[in-house]
Design a protein around this motif. Structure first.
Motif, PDB file in Angstrom:
ATOM      1  N   TYR A   4      39.763  78.198   3.247  1.00  0.00           N
ATOM      2  CA  TYR A   4      40.530  79.264   3.887  1.00  0.00           C
ATOM      3  C   TYR A   4      41.588  79.823   2.941  1.00  0.00           C
ATOM      4  O   TYR A   4      41.701  81.037   2.767  1.00  0.00           O
ATOM      5  CB  TYR A   4      41.187  78.761   5.177  1.00  0.00           C
ATOM      6  N   ILE A  58      45.856  86.130   8.732  1.00  0.00           N
ATOM      7  CA  ILE A  58      45.140  85.918   9.987  1.00  0.00           C
ATOM      8  C   ILE A  58      43.815  86.674   9.947  1.00  0.00           C
ATOM      9  O   ILE A  58      43.799  87.903   9.845  1.00  0.00           O
ATOM     10  CB  ILE A  58      45.999  86.368  11.184  1.00  0.00           C
ATOM     11  N   PHE A  62      40.995  85.543  15.023  1.00  0.00           N
ATOM     12  CA  PHE A  62      42.130  85.026  15.782  1.00  0.00           C
ATOM     13  C   PHE A  62      42.933  86.164  16.396  1.00  0.00           C
ATOM     14  O   PHE A  62      43.288  87.125  15.714  1.00  0.00           O
ATOM     15  CB  PHE A  62      43.040  84.182  14.880  1.00  0.00           C
ATOM     16  N   GLU A 136      46.275  79.789  20.698  1.00  0.00           N
ATOM     17  CA  GLU A 136      45.540  80.397  19.581  1.00  0.00           C
ATOM     18  C   GLU A 136      46.101  79.919  18.238  1.00  0.00           C
ATOM     19  O   GLU A 136      45.345  79.708  17.281  1.00  0.00           O
ATOM     20  CB  GLU A 136      45.605  81.929  19.696  1.00  0.00           C
ATOM     21  N   TYR A 140      43.963  78.094  15.417  1.00  0.00           N
ATOM     22  CA  TYR A 140      44.051  78.598  14.040  1.00  0.00           C
ATOM     23  C   TYR A 140      44.363  77.449  13.080  1.00  0.00           C
ATOM     24  O   TYR A 140      43.724  77.299  12.044  1.00  0.00           O
ATOM     25  CB  TYR A 140      45.120  79.681  13.992  1.00  0.00           C
ATOM     26  N   THR A 144      41.859  76.244  10.137  1.00  0.00           N
ATOM     27  CA  THR A 144      42.277  76.506   8.754  1.00  0.00           C
ATOM     28  C   THR A 144      42.835  75.274   8.059  1.00  0.00           C
ATOM     29  O   THR A 144      43.018  75.283   6.848  1.00  0.00           O
ATOM     30  CB  THR A 144      43.350  77.605   8.705  1.00  0.00           C
TER      31      THR A 144
END
Length: 161
Positions: A4, A58, A62, A136, A140, A144
């Motif tokens: 990521y 982001i 997401f 969220e 995330y 990640t």
């Protein structure tokens, strides 16, 4: 470095190369116009996944990617944020409009809470939107593998009580 972070660094370099220079504002305006969806409370709303990813880290997967761009007088969001349920999306957009109305030029915790209060004062359920945003943020972080400090969002939620 995880995948990521590696992909994010590449995206940031690419974004900088495309938009760094004399015509940055004109290039930004062209991108905003391409993604322009509508106006909300007098502010333009535009989907621009590359901007949200490169500046906020982001991805379009997401729904936490949304920001007020004061120099462009526009709210920029990613695809997932644009597809939030209408009540949640409007609460978050009203929060972003709050940054504009309140004259915020930098994003610090105090300005976030002021923008939250602004959204709530208009009758939007910003508390539910922030609670969903918290979930969220956790998702995330899990995907990640990046650590998050939930105390920031928790303070914003508790401030609305």
């Amino acid at each position: 470095m995880n995948e990521y972070i590696s992909n994010l660094v590449e995206a940031q370099i690419s974004f900088s190369e495309r938009y760094d220079g004399e015509n940055t504002e004109a290039l930004f305006e062209a991108e905003i116009q391409k993604g322009l969806q509508y106006e909300f409370m007098g502010c333009r709303v535009s989907i621009w996944d590359d901007f949200v990813y490169s500046t906020m880290g982001i991805t379009p997967d997401f729904s936490i990617g949304m920001a007020w761009m004061p120099n462009m007088k526009c709210i920029v969001l990613n695809t997932s944020a644009a597809n939030l349920p209408e009540a949640e999306l409007h609460a978050m957009l009203a929060h972003e409009v709050g940054h504009s109305v309140l004259g915020h030029t930098e994003i610090v915790q105090a300005s976030e809470m002021e923008a939250d209060a602004y959204s709530a004062s208009l009758g939007y359920d910003i508390k539910t939107a922030l609670t969903n945003m918290r979930a969220e943020i956790i998702r995330y972080s899990n995907i990640t593998e990046l650590p998050v400090d939930l105390s920031v969002i928790d303070e914003r939620i508790s401030n609305l009580n």
